[in-house]
Design an enzyme around this catalytic site. Structure first.
Site, PDB file in Angstrom:
ATOM      1  N   LYS A   1      49.068  49.010  36.913  1.00 59.60           N
ATOM      2  CA  LYS A   1      47.462  50.056  36.978  1.00 59.60           C
ATOM      3  C   LYS A   1      47.410  50.226  35.699  1.00 59.60           C
ATOM      4  O   LYS A   1      47.546  50.708  34.630  1.00 59.60           O
ATOM      5  CB  LYS A   1      47.287  51.457  38.173  1.00 59.60           C
TER       6      LYS A   1
ATOM      7  N   ASP B   1      50.690  45.998  43.065  1.00 61.08           N
ATOM      8  CA  ASP B   1      49.924  46.960  43.078  1.00 61.08           C
ATOM      9  C   ASP B   1      49.662  47.245  44.759  1.00 61.08           C
ATOM     10  O   ASP B   1      49.863  48.577  45.140  1.00 61.08           O
ATOM     11  CB  ASP B   1      49.154  46.930  42.715  1.00 61.08           C
TER      12      ASP B   1
ATOM     13  N   ARG C   1      52.176  48.370  51.814  1.00 62.73           N
ATOM     14  CA  ARG C   1      52.505  47.964  53.096  1.00 62.73           C
ATOM     15  C   ARG C   1      53.501  47.269  53.033  1.00 62.73           C
ATOM     16  O   ARG C   1      53.666  47.214  54.625  1.00 62.73           O
ATOM     17  CB  ARG C   1      50.611  46.685  52.971  1.00 62.73           C
TER      18      ARG C   1
HETATM   19  N1  BES Z   1      48.423  53.743  45.938  1.00 62.74           N
HETATM   20  C1  BES Z   1      47.217  52.818  45.643  1.00 62.74           C
HETATM   21  C2  BES Z   1      44.967  52.921  46.550  1.00 62.74           C
HETATM   22  C3  BES Z   1      44.404  54.070  46.198  1.00 62.74           C
HETATM   23  C4  BES Z   1      43.722  53.721  45.034  1.00 62.74           C
HETATM   24  C5  BES Z   1      44.974  54.889  47.193  1.00 62.74           C
HETATM   25  C6  BES Z   1      43.101  54.925  44.533  1.00 62.74           C
HETATM   26  C7  BES Z   1      44.557  56.573  46.128  1.00 62.74           C
HETATM   27  C8  BES Z   1      43.480  56.610  45.224  1.00 62.74           C
HETATM   28  C9  BES Z   1      47.281  50.964  46.367  1.00 62.74           C
HETATM   29  O1  BES Z   1      49.021  50.972  46.031  1.00 62.74           O
HETATM   30  C10 BES Z   1      47.306  49.982  46.139  1.00 62.74           C
HETATM   31  O2  BES Z   1      47.354  50.000  44.499  1.00 62.74           O
HETATM   32  N2  BES Z   1      46.330  49.232  45.988  1.00 62.74           N
HETATM   33  C11 BES Z   1      45.283  48.160  45.950  1.00 62.74           C
HETATM   34  C12 BES Z   1      45.324  47.073  46.580  1.00 62.74           C
HETATM   35  C13 BES Z   1      45.019  46.248  45.760  1.00 62.74           C
HETATM   36  C14 BES Z   1      46.164  45.573  44.571  1.00 62.74           C
HETATM   37  C15 BES Z   1      44.857  44.797  47.149  1.00 62.74           C
HETATM   38  C16 BES Z   1      44.229  48.364  45.536  1.00 62.74           C
HETATM   39  O3  BES Z   1      43.373  48.686  46.149  1.00 62.74           O
HETATM   40  O4  BES Z   1      43.611  48.404  44.377  1.00 62.74           O
HETATM   41 ZN    ZN Z   2      50.046  53.185  46.614  1.00 60.59          ZN
HETATM   42 MG    MG Z   3      49.536  50.323  44.927  1.00 62.09          MG
END
Ligand code: BES
Ligand code: ZN
Ligand code: MG
Length: 496
Positions: free
Chosen positions: A276, A346, A350
């Protein structure tokens, strides 16, 4: 903090501070406000006439009233907006505002007069939930300027109501409010202090204290079960993953169902190899809020004792990059045998949920609700106002939404048509873990659906609602404990 209920007239209430709901443009010319006004020598009619205080939501007016016709020494009027829109959420917030305001004046014992329509028991519960939630501060690691003041007790006053009902409501509110704050406390912990191992220990403590059965699967057991999806996420971390299992069994069941709550427990989400960006990454300590919600809800259920069996499952892991971490392009084999191409490391939530949902089914779950800080996309769609709900069973979804309405939490259903599943087709494996730019919250749910299969299932994406920023008059900035009270309500309804 102790929570009491009283049906005495307000002037006889023996607390240091008395907080009273006042509605928009209301004047002290009748009923409770009039008698209160007389007891305090016309202070209320004066302030409402002056238009310094018109009863708008969140407004306050504070008075020293020692030596007047009240036992209380301080009076707080709390604006609650239109009476017609004074519902569960507003009543709960009123309790929070009362508690936070009066704590800031260093009072120890407070009484709250919600003036809600409907059942006194429900109103008492909501006020106490709000008051206890209002007391939560995320300042555990401060050595200076830490909030030191503490309320000793809150008493909800519903003049003329059935005293037992108000007391029972207050007690229920205490149980639920404390469980919500427990969830918030876990969610607020830095990653270093809330590893999967520590989470499992905290869950074990809850199970022991409140009488739930408890089990935790370690890496070896997960390997035996073939949980390649969960283990894939854990591979980049030095901290071993844990799969927490808690169970509540009623002494007498009125339902054949085994309801499973499954919560994402990523104790820190760096993104893994698909790292990230640095900005706000510190917030990813709360990526275990789904798991914390499961544990907090189980804590409440163990005390409220509904007559339905409930299973709590929380897959816990870190998501970190290292020489051992999974890479984009890798293929994982989940416990069900399904193969998953990892497009983006990331999208790990899931992956851990896939095996946890399958495991809940293996343990006999007949209905599944999972909750997860799953997608950033949900904040784009719904902001921090509504929690997204999706699933395969409309009745289940409707019941969760209705439970939310009852306790003052908002859920908004997003569609989950079969067409969305096309987006997670993989060229080389059964499915892939990312469905492209479009409809990110929905394709994440479409992925989970592959593991819930025929079992009635609902999914809550709490990524937008689990963290509150900025602070409000009724709660601090930080973890909100969203969904705990809705799930408690839902479970109690299922037992009827
Ligand atoms: N934990 C994150 C989602 C998240 C983002 C929670 C901001 C709280 C605040 C999750 O694991 C994630 O990183 N999701 C990605 C998915 C993408 C790579 C398809 C996202 O939402 O960017
Ligand atoms: Zn996450
Ligand atoms: Mg993530």
């Amino acid at each position: 903090m102790d929570a009491f209920g009283s049906s005495k007239p307000v002037n006889e209430i023996d607390a240091e501070g008395l907080a009273v709901a006042v509605f928009k443009d209301e004047r002290a010319n009748g009923g409770l406000l009039k008698s209160l006004d007389q007891a305090v020598g016309g202070l209320i009619s004066e302030v409402t006439k002056s238009e310094e205080f018109v009863g708008k939501e969140g407004e306050t007016a504070y008075f020293h009233v020692s030596g007047n016709g009240l036992k209380a020494r301080r009076l707080l009027l709390i604006g609650c907006g239109d009476r017609a829109s004074y519902k569960s959420a507003q009543i709960t917030q009123m309790g929070g505002t009362a508690a936070r305001f009066l704590r800031s004046k260093n009072l120890k014992t407070i009484a709250v007069v919600p003036r809600a329509d409907g059942e006194a028991k429900a109103a008492a519960q909501m006020v106490v939930v709000g008051a206890i939630m209002g007391m939560f501060e995320p300042d555990k690691y401060r050595t200076k300027d830490k909030e030191q003041r503490q309320l000793k007790s809150v008493t909800v006053v519903v003049d003329g109501a059935d005293k037992k009902a108000v007391q029972r409501g207050a007690e229920r509110g205490r149980i639920i409010g404390e469980s919500i704050n427990f969830t918030r406390d876990l969610a607020n912990e830095p990653g270093a202090y809330m590893t999967p191992t520590i989470m499992a220990d905290r869950a074990k403590q809850v199970a022991k204290e409140f009488g739930l059965s408890f089990d935790v699967l370690d890496q070896k057991q997960m390997e035996k079960l073939g949980m390649g999806s969960l283990l894939g996420v854990a591979r980049g971390s030095d901290e071993p993953p844990k799969l927490i299992v808690m169970k509540y069994k009623p002494s007498k069941s009125t339902s054949k169902d085994l309801l499973a709550l499954v919560g994402k427990g990523i104790t820190f989400d760096s993104g893994g190899i698909s790292l990230k960006p640095g900005e706000n990454m510190e917030l990813m300590k709360y990526d275990m809020t789904g798991a914390a919600t499961v544990i907090g809800t189980m804590q409440a259920i163990a005390q409220l004792k509904p007559s339905v069996s409930v299973l709590g499952v929380a897959p816990c892991s870190e998501n970190l990059p290292s020489g051992k971490a999974i890479k984009p392009g890798d293929v994982l084999r989940a416990m069900t045998g399904k193969t998953i191409e990892v497009i983006n490391t990331d999208a790990e939530g899931r992956l851990v949920l896939a095996d946890a949902i399958a495991y809940a089914k293996k343990l006999g779950a007949t209905k599944i609700i999972d909750m997860a800080t799953l997608t950033g996309a949900v904040s784009i769609a719904l902001g921090d106002v509504n929690t997204a709900i999706l699933g395969t069973d409309q009745e289940l979804i409707d019941e969760v939404i209705a439970s939310g309405v009852e306790v003052g939490e908002k859920f908004w259903q997003l569609p989950l048509d079969a067409e969305y599943t096309k987006q997670i087709k993989s060229d080389i494996a059964d499915i892939k873990n990312v469905g492209g730019k479009k409809a990110g919250t929905i394709t994440a749910a479409a992925f989970l659906k592959e593991f819930a299969e025929e079992t009635p299932w609902a999914h809550l994406d709490i990524a937008g609602t689990a963290w509150g920023d900025p602070a409000t008059p009724y709660r601090s900035k930080g973890p909100t404990g969203v969904a705990v009270r809705t799930l408690v309500e839902f479970i109690e309804r299922s037992a009827k």
